[in-house]
Scaffold this motif. Structure first.
Motif, PDB file in Angstrom:
ATOM      1  N   ALA A  84       0.847  -1.195   0.000  1.00  0.00           N
ATOM      2  CA  ALA A  84       0.000   0.000   0.000  1.00  0.00           C
ATOM      3  C   ALA A  84       0.886   1.251   0.000  1.00  0.00           C
ATOM      4  O   ALA A  84       1.926   1.273   0.665  1.00  0.00           O
ATOM      5  CB  ALA A  84      -0.905  -0.001   1.223  1.00  0.00           C
ATOM      6  N   PRO A  85       0.492   2.303  -0.726  1.00  0.00           N
ATOM      7  CA  PRO A  85       1.291   3.534  -0.780  1.00  0.00           C
ATOM      8  C   PRO A  85       1.068   4.377   0.475  1.00  0.00           C
ATOM      9  O   PRO A  85       0.462   5.450   0.434  1.00  0.00           O
ATOM     10  CB  PRO A  85       0.773   4.212  -2.040  1.00  0.00           C
ATOM     11  N   LEU A  86       1.574   3.909   1.585  1.00  0.00           N
ATOM     12  CA  LEU A  86       1.265   4.540   2.869  1.00  0.00           C
ATOM     13  C   LEU A  86       1.796   5.967   2.955  1.00  0.00           C
ATOM     14  O   LEU A  86       1.136   6.838   3.545  1.00  0.00           O
ATOM     15  CB  LEU A  86       1.814   3.688   4.010  1.00  0.00           C
ATOM     16  N   ASP A  87       2.966   6.224   2.390  1.00  0.00           N
ATOM     17  CA  ASP A  87       3.504   7.588   2.439  1.00  0.00           C
ATOM     18  C   ASP A  87       2.608   8.541   1.658  1.00  0.00           C
ATOM     19  O   ASP A  87       2.367   9.675   2.084  1.00  0.00           O
ATOM     20  CB  ASP A  87       4.924   7.624   1.886  1.00  0.00           C
ATOM     21  N   THR A  88       2.103   8.086   0.517  1.00  0.00           N
ATOM     22  CA  THR A  88       1.204   8.920  -0.279  1.00  0.00           C
ATOM     23  C   THR A  88      -0.103   9.177   0.466  1.00  0.00           C
ATOM     24  O   THR A  88      -0.605  10.302   0.503  1.00  0.00           O
ATOM     25  CB  THR A  88       0.916   8.253  -1.633  1.00  0.00           C
ATOM     26  N   LEU A  89      -0.657   8.129   1.072  1.00  0.00           N
ATOM     27  CA  LEU A  89      -1.887   8.299   1.847  1.00  0.00           C
ATOM     28  C   LEU A  89      -1.656   9.265   3.010  1.00  0.00           C
ATOM     29  O   LEU A  89      -2.522  10.104   3.317  1.00  0.00           O
ATOM     30  CB  LEU A  89      -2.371   6.944   2.374  1.00  0.00           C
ATOM     31  N   ALA A  90      -0.490   9.163   3.654  1.00  0.00           N
ATOM     32  CA  ALA A  90      -0.181  10.060   4.772  1.00  0.00           C
ATOM     33  C   ALA A  90      -0.141  11.511   4.312  1.00  0.00           C
ATOM     34  O   ALA A  90      -0.656  12.416   4.997  1.00  0.00           O
ATOM     35  CB  ALA A  90       1.151   9.662   5.399  1.00  0.00           C
ATOM     36  N   ALA A  91       0.455  11.742   3.144  1.00  0.00           N
ATOM     37  CA  ALA A  91       0.559  13.122   2.633  1.00  0.00           C
ATOM     38  C   ALA A  91      -0.796  13.656   2.189  1.00  0.00           C
ATOM     39  O   ALA A  91      -1.124  14.827   2.416  1.00  0.00           O
ATOM     40  CB  ALA A  91       1.557  13.159   1.478  1.00  0.00           C
ATOM     41  N   LEU A  92      -1.606  12.810   1.570  1.00  0.00           N
ATOM     42  CA  LEU A  92      -2.899  13.269   1.060  1.00  0.00           C
ATOM     43  C   LEU A  92      -3.888  13.562   2.183  1.00  0.00           C
ATOM     44  O   LEU A  92      -4.663  14.529   2.102  1.00  0.00           O
ATOM     45  CB  LEU A  92      -3.495  12.205   0.128  1.00  0.00           C
ATOM     46  N   TYR A  93      -3.864  12.734   3.236  1.00  0.00           N
ATOM     47  CA  TYR A  93      -4.928  12.812   4.242  1.00  0.00           C
ATOM     48  C   TYR A  93      -4.427  13.197   5.635  1.00  0.00           C
ATOM     49  O   TYR A  93      -5.194  13.181   6.596  1.00  0.00           O
ATOM     50  CB  TYR A  93      -5.682  11.476   4.281  1.00  0.00           C
ATOM     51  N   ARG A  94      -3.145  13.588   5.721  1.00  0.00           N
ATOM     52  CA  ARG A  94      -2.558  14.171   6.929  1.00  0.00           C
ATOM     53  C   ARG A  94      -2.789  13.295   8.160  1.00  0.00           C
ATOM     54  O   ARG A  94      -3.349  13.734   9.170  1.00  0.00           O
ATOM     55  CB  ARG A  94      -3.118  15.583   7.163  1.00  0.00           C
ATOM     56  N   PHE A  95      -2.386  12.045   8.062  1.00  0.00           N
ATOM     57  CA  PHE A  95      -2.424  11.147   9.213  1.00  0.00           C
ATOM     58  C   PHE A  95      -1.252  10.185   9.098  1.00  0.00           C
ATOM     59  O   PHE A  95      -0.602  10.097   8.047  1.00  0.00           O
ATOM     60  CB  PHE A  95      -3.751  10.391   9.275  1.00  0.00           C
ATOM     61  N   GLU A  96      -0.965   9.479  10.157  1.00  0.00           N
ATOM     62  CA  GLU A  96       0.114   8.496  10.137  1.00  0.00           C
ATOM     63  C   GLU A  96      -0.490   7.104  10.006  1.00  0.00           C
ATOM     64  O   GLU A  96      -1.068   6.572  10.966  1.00  0.00           O
ATOM     65  CB  GLU A  96       0.959   8.587  11.402  1.00  0.00           C
ATOM     66  N   PRO A  97      -0.400   6.496   8.835  1.00  0.00           N
ATOM     67  CA  PRO A  97      -0.998   5.171   8.650  1.00  0.00           C
ATOM     68  C   PRO A  97      -0.275   4.113   9.476  1.00  0.00           C
ATOM     69  O   PRO A  97       0.923   4.246   9.760  1.00  0.00           O
ATOM     70  CB  PRO A  97      -0.805   4.904   7.146  1.00  0.00           C
TER      71      PRO A  97
ATOM     72  N   VAL B 134     -13.910  10.535  -5.966  1.00  0.00           N
ATOM     73  CA  VAL B 134     -13.148   9.383  -5.461  1.00  0.00           C
ATOM     74  C   VAL B 134     -12.135   8.942  -6.519  1.00  0.00           C
ATOM     75  O   VAL B 134     -10.987   8.628  -6.195  1.00  0.00           O
ATOM     76  CB  VAL B 134     -14.080   8.213  -5.097  1.00  0.00           C
ATOM     77  N   ARG B 135     -12.541   8.916  -7.781  1.00  0.00           N
ATOM     78  CA  ARG B 135     -11.603   8.538  -8.840  1.00  0.00           C
ATOM     79  C   ARG B 135     -10.445   9.529  -8.928  1.00  0.00           C
ATOM     80  O   ARG B 135      -9.303   9.136  -9.200  1.00  0.00           O
ATOM     81  CB  ARG B 135     -12.338   8.410 -10.174  1.00  0.00           C
ATOM     82  N   ASP B 136     -10.711  10.812  -8.685  1.00  0.00           N
ATOM     83  CA  ASP B 136      -9.613  11.779  -8.631  1.00  0.00           C
ATOM     84  C   ASP B 136      -8.636  11.425  -7.507  1.00  0.00           C
ATOM     85  O   ASP B 136      -7.414  11.540  -7.666  1.00  0.00           O
ATOM     86  CB  ASP B 136     -10.162  13.192  -8.408  1.00  0.00           C
ATOM     87  N   ALA B 137      -9.190  10.999  -6.369  1.00  0.00           N
ATOM     88  CA  ALA B 137      -8.336  10.623  -5.236  1.00  0.00           C
ATOM     89  C   ALA B 137      -7.530   9.361  -5.557  1.00  0.00           C
ATOM     90  O   ALA B 137      -6.350   9.253  -5.184  1.00  0.00           O
ATOM     91  CB  ALA B 137      -9.198  10.403  -3.997  1.00  0.00           C
ATOM     92  N   ILE B 138      -8.153   8.413  -6.247  1.00  0.00           N
ATOM     93  CA  ILE B 138      -7.431   7.200  -6.658  1.00  0.00           C
ATOM     94  C   ILE B 138      -6.283   7.578  -7.593  1.00  0.00           C
ATOM     95  O   ILE B 138      -5.153   7.078  -7.462  1.00  0.00           O
ATOM     96  CB  ILE B 138      -8.395   6.204  -7.332  1.00  0.00           C
ATOM     97  N   GLU B 139      -6.554   8.458  -8.537  1.00  0.00           N
ATOM     98  CA  GLU B 139      -5.511   8.902  -9.469  1.00  0.00           C
ATOM     99  C   GLU B 139      -4.371   9.584  -8.719  1.00  0.00           C
ATOM    100  O   GLU B 139      -3.187   9.362  -9.029  1.00  0.00           O
ATOM    101  CB  GLU B 139      -6.096   9.844 -10.508  1.00  0.00           C
ATOM    102  N   ALA B 140      -4.712  10.402  -7.735  1.00  0.00           N
ATOM    103  CA  ALA B 140      -3.670  11.080  -6.960  1.00  0.00           C
ATOM    104  C   ALA B 140      -2.828  10.094  -6.170  1.00  0.00           C
ATOM    105  O   ALA B 140      -1.644  10.342  -5.897  1.00  0.00           O
ATOM    106  CB  ALA B 140      -4.317  12.094  -6.011  1.00  0.00           C
ATOM    107  N   THR B 141      -3.405   8.965  -5.794  1.00  0.00           N
ATOM    108  CA  THR B 141      -2.698   7.971  -5.006  1.00  0.00           C
ATOM    109  C   THR B 141      -1.833   7.060  -5.883  1.00  0.00           C
ATOM    110  O   THR B 141      -0.726   6.681  -5.489  1.00  0.00           O
ATOM    111  CB  THR B 141      -3.698   7.115  -4.205  1.00  0.00           C
ATOM    112  N   TRP B 142      -2.326   6.700  -7.072  1.00  0.00           N
ATOM    113  CA  TRP B 142      -1.584   5.845  -8.007  1.00  0.00           C
ATOM    114  C   TRP B 142      -1.568   6.509  -9.398  1.00  0.00           C
ATOM    115  O   TRP B 142      -2.229   6.044 -10.334  1.00  0.00           O
ATOM    116  CB  TRP B 142      -2.233   4.465  -8.115  1.00  0.00           C
ATOM    117  N   PRO B 143      -0.829   7.599  -9.562  1.00  0.00           N
ATOM    118  CA  PRO B 143      -0.889   8.332 -10.842  1.00  0.00           C
ATOM    119  C   PRO B 143      -0.403   7.527 -12.040  1.00  0.00           C
ATOM    120  O   PRO B 143      -0.872   7.737 -13.163  1.00  0.00           O
ATOM    121  CB  PRO B 143       0.005   9.556 -10.588  1.00  0.00           C
TER     122      PRO B 143
END
Length: 783
Positions: free
Chosen positions: A431-444, A589-598
């Motif tokens: 899972a792209p945890l660093d990307t998720l952390a940056a997008l949603y400002r939390f520590e996965p 949501v699809r925009d968010a998916i694209e931002a997570t896995w461009p």
């Protein structure tokens, strides 16, 4: 009526091809039984079509230029099952306790129709009672918050493989914001062996074949995949290949109708004459668990032929240039194949050297080979090695990264591969945890989550306290049924999101909610208007899917809306996670998916409506190997035995494989019939070789109890199975999934992937008196 369900099961050998009039009659029958002859027919004409909906059954590829009827018999059954006119309103549950419903069969429970309102279990009456949506969210949120405060890792978030990419993305984020990576899914029970095996060999977790490759191939090899039941639309590609003279070599313990012959229901000639297409040009009925040995035989024959070619100066049999430039480990693999004796290969595979050399000769003559496989390979102790042996075979001839060639795992549920692509995984490294952390400002969470086996282990030892299920029938799908069900009742919370009632909703925690959702075929109206969802098929193409039917009830909510509702009731507010906005507009949501896995989802909203969808990058198709060495890897097998943890210890021990029927998809049972195998009105059967029936002192029609022949201190048995002779290798047996799941020890799973080894269980049989058990509501008239 419910199929051929009757008080007297019948057994009629079937020599008819897959497809043909039998399929047309089955489709007409299910539309009639579900009381949607007109609505269902209209829907089928939109199934897998551009601007229509993606099939809710299997994940086989959807062509850019579909047939006028781009659906199969099982896909039509799945559509009818979802669009059924039958309902299970609150009044149904007022009449039935959950304890009483536990005596109903899987078929009878789902045949009751669509759920209509959110429900909460009432302990005082042992009934589900209607609850308002907001009240359900609040109750679930309160329970989840309390569990999180004690231990966020005590809650599991399961996904069945049917939810859309959009809902799946939201769901994995809910779990990680909650504080764990406990995201088991249905791939843990089927193709996780693929996801572990292929990255080690060719650097990708998915197959490399697309539909276009079927037009260019000149040989197809099948291993452990029953196309007629599990992916019938593939029969079109196979028929077209056979009409071009392409040989198809099949390895399977059972002689399955879809691998024998096919009559195309869309061909007037084949419908009006006895014409049919022979599918397999060579059919090798290997012993259950004999795949490593069989593929070793193919490879040994090819390497021996290549050795002889080098000595004589003839053209090479293997692709020496490809091996030298693109692979690593060939010398060690070739040495192991040379030293493996034919006697061991023949003994373990149940096949003759002559038959294997004949199949190898077909491979050697081919320029482009496709290797297709299914759960017959993945669901063994050595399931990962089984898959890697297919990869080894294809690498010998350079059949990865070549048009018309490649490896083709046939996935099950309609978006099971896509769910993994958008983060449904218990493995933090995937899972792209660093990307998720940056997008949603939390520590996965960074630690390992629970897969299916680990979830069951946690239920047994008490460390799992809550289960949230996004679809599926988890309790019926897992192994060691009796043990897991007994422990399941000790859970604090169970939350199930579903369209129909199943056994996993009846065996529940101290607090239990059942939340009814929209189906994919239904119009999903949200604040942003009618929504479109997306799925990924077995070949890595992303597709749009638009609902076309009115919802079964106005009270239903979409999976995305339910996930958002639970998240908002459970988690602290986060301005960077727009749950409500996502639930109202899936494009966001699809925009968010694209931002997570461009790289995978570039211009997602702009491309996903293209006919045939858009393809995810698969580096191995271009001979780019994302392995540590930068090359494709030959993997040396350490044994020929696929299940060394459960050996047959005595002459009276048989090797059992579980199987699906013609009228089944995973745990969903459309009727008690199995037309392809000639079994009608029952699923309580055990298929045996005639010689084994005689050797064990049994007779056709005897009722037996099957007991697991594993000495681990646990007694596992299934009672009331009818002895039925069938074309299966001696020493082998076959029984239906999930009815035979209680025989599978939880610890009997694939090394590396922990996929339950449903395809190889040692059993003993004991004759019992009386008829096989029946369920009270498996009668001609359903409730």
């Amino acid at each position: 009526m419910a199929g051929h369900v009757s008080d007297t099961p019948t057994f009629e050998p079937n020599e008819h091809p897959a497809g043909g009039w039998g399929s047309l009659q089955a489709v007409a029958g299910v539309l009639t039984r579900e009381r949607i002859p007109i609505q269902g027919t209209k829907a089928l004409l939109k199934q897998n079509q551009h601007g229509g909906f993606a099939c809710v059954s299997c994940a086989w590829a959807k062509p850019a230029k579909p047939h006028r009827a781009e659906f199969c018999e099982n896909g039509a059954k799945a559509t009818a099952w979802e669009l059924t006119a039958k309902r299970m309103p609150p009044g149904f549950f007022a009449q039935h306790t959950l304890t009483s419903l536990e005596s109903w069969s899987d078929h009878a429970l789902e045949e009751g129709g669509r759920l209509t309102v959110p429900l909460r279990w009432d302990a005082a009456t042992d009934r589900y009672v209607e609850v308002a949506w907001d009240e359900a969210y609040a109750g679930i949120g309160a329970e989840l918050r309390a569990l999180r405060a004690a231990d966020p890792k005590s809650t599991v978030f399961y996904a069945s493989g049917r939810a859309s990419l959009e809902a799946s993305y939201m769901y994995q984020l809910l779990a990680r914001l909650y504080g764990n990576n406990n995201l088991p899914d249905s791939s843990n029970m089927c193709h996780e062996s693929t996801s572990v095996a292929l990255p080690q060999t060719i650097g990708v977790p998915v197959g490399t074949v697309t539909l276009d490759d079927f037009d260019q191939t000149d040989a197809i090899f099948f291993f452990g995949q029953n196309v007629g039941v599990n992916s019938p639309r593939m029969l079109h590609q196979l028929q077209e290949a056979r009409q071009r003279g392409v040989p198809i070599v099949s390895f399977n313990p059972l002689k399955e109708r879809g691998l024998v012959s096919f009559a195309n229901p869309q061909s007037p000639i084949e419908m009006l004459t006895p014409a049919r297409t022979a599918i397999s040009t060579q059919y090798l009925q290997l012993k259950i668990g004999g795949d490593i040995a069989a593929i070793s035989g193919l490879c040994k024959a090819l390497i021996a032929a290549d050795d002889e070619a080098r000595r004589s100066g003839a053209a090479r049999v293997v692709d020496a240039d490809f091996i030298a430039e693109h692979t690593q480990g060939f010398d060690a693999f070739a040495a192991r194949m040379r030293e493996t004796p034919w006697e061991a290969i023949e003994s373990e595979s149940g096949l003759t050297r002559t038959a294997l050399e004949q199949a190898a000769a077909v491979y050697a003559r081919a320029r482009a080979v496709i290797g297709i496989y299914g759960m017959g390979l993945t669901q063994h102790r050595k399931g990962v090695m089984n898959v890697q042996m297919v990869s080894n075979l294809l690498l010998l001839g350079g059949h990865i990264g070549r048009r018309g060639a490649g490896i083709c795992p046939v996935r099950g549920h309609s978006n099971v591969q896509g769910q993994r692509t958008v983060g449904i995984t218990e493995k933090p490294e995937l899972a792209p945890l660093d990307t998720l952390a940056a997008l949603y400002r939390f520590e996965p969470p960074r630690d390992q989550g629970r897969n299916t086996v680990a979830t069951c282990e946690g239920v047994l030892d008490g460390s799992v306290r809550a289960f949230v299920g996004l679809g599926g029938n988890f309790l019926r799908a897992v192994p060691d049924t009796a043990r897991v069900e007994a422990a399941w009742r000790r859970l604090r919370l169970t939350v199930q999101v579903a369209t129909k009632l199943n056994r996993s909703h009846l065996v529940h925690g101290e607090v239990a909610y059942l939340l009814p959702c929209l189906g994919r075929i239904e119009i999903d109206r949200q604040a942003g208007g009618a929504q479109t969802v997306s799925v990924e098929d077995s070949t890595g193409f992303m597709h749009a899917s638009d609902g076309m039917a009115e919802p079964a009830e106005a009270t239903l909510r979409s999976e995305a809306a339910i996930i958002a509702g639970i998240a908002q009731a459970t988690l602290e507010p986060n301005d960077h996670v727009p749950w409500a906005a996502w639930a109202g507009d899936y494009g966001r949501v699809r925009d968010a998916i694209e931002a997570t896995w461009p790289e995978i989802f570039r211009d997602f909203n702009g491309r996903f409506r293209a006919p045939g969808g858009f393809h995810r990058p698969i580096p191995a198709r271009e001979r780019i190997w994302k392995t540590p060495s930068g090359k494709a890897q030959f993997i040396v097998p350490d044994t020929l035995v696929a299940d060394p943890d459960t050996p047959e210890t005595a002459p009276d021990v048989l090797r059992l494989m579980t199987m699906r029927s013609d009228d089944q998809f995973n745990t969903t049972i459309y009727s008690l019939d199995d037309r392809f195998r000639g079994i009608y009105g029952t699923r309580q059967v055990l298929l045996l070789h005639a010689a084994d029936i005689a050797r064990l002192g049994l007779a056709e029609g005897d009722t037996v109890t099957a007991t697991t022949a594993v000495d681990d201190g646990v007694r596992r048995e299934v009672i009331g199975l009818r002895v039925t002779p069938f074309d299966i290798p001696a020493g082998c047996a076959a029984g239906y999934f999930p009815e035979c799941n209680p025989l599978v020890p939880l610890a009997h799973h694939a090394e590396g992937s922990q996929v339950p080894a449903f395809k190889s269980i040692p059993i003993r049989l004991r004759r019992t008196s009386g008829r096989p058990p029946s369920f009270p509501h498996d009668s001609k008239e359903q409730p």
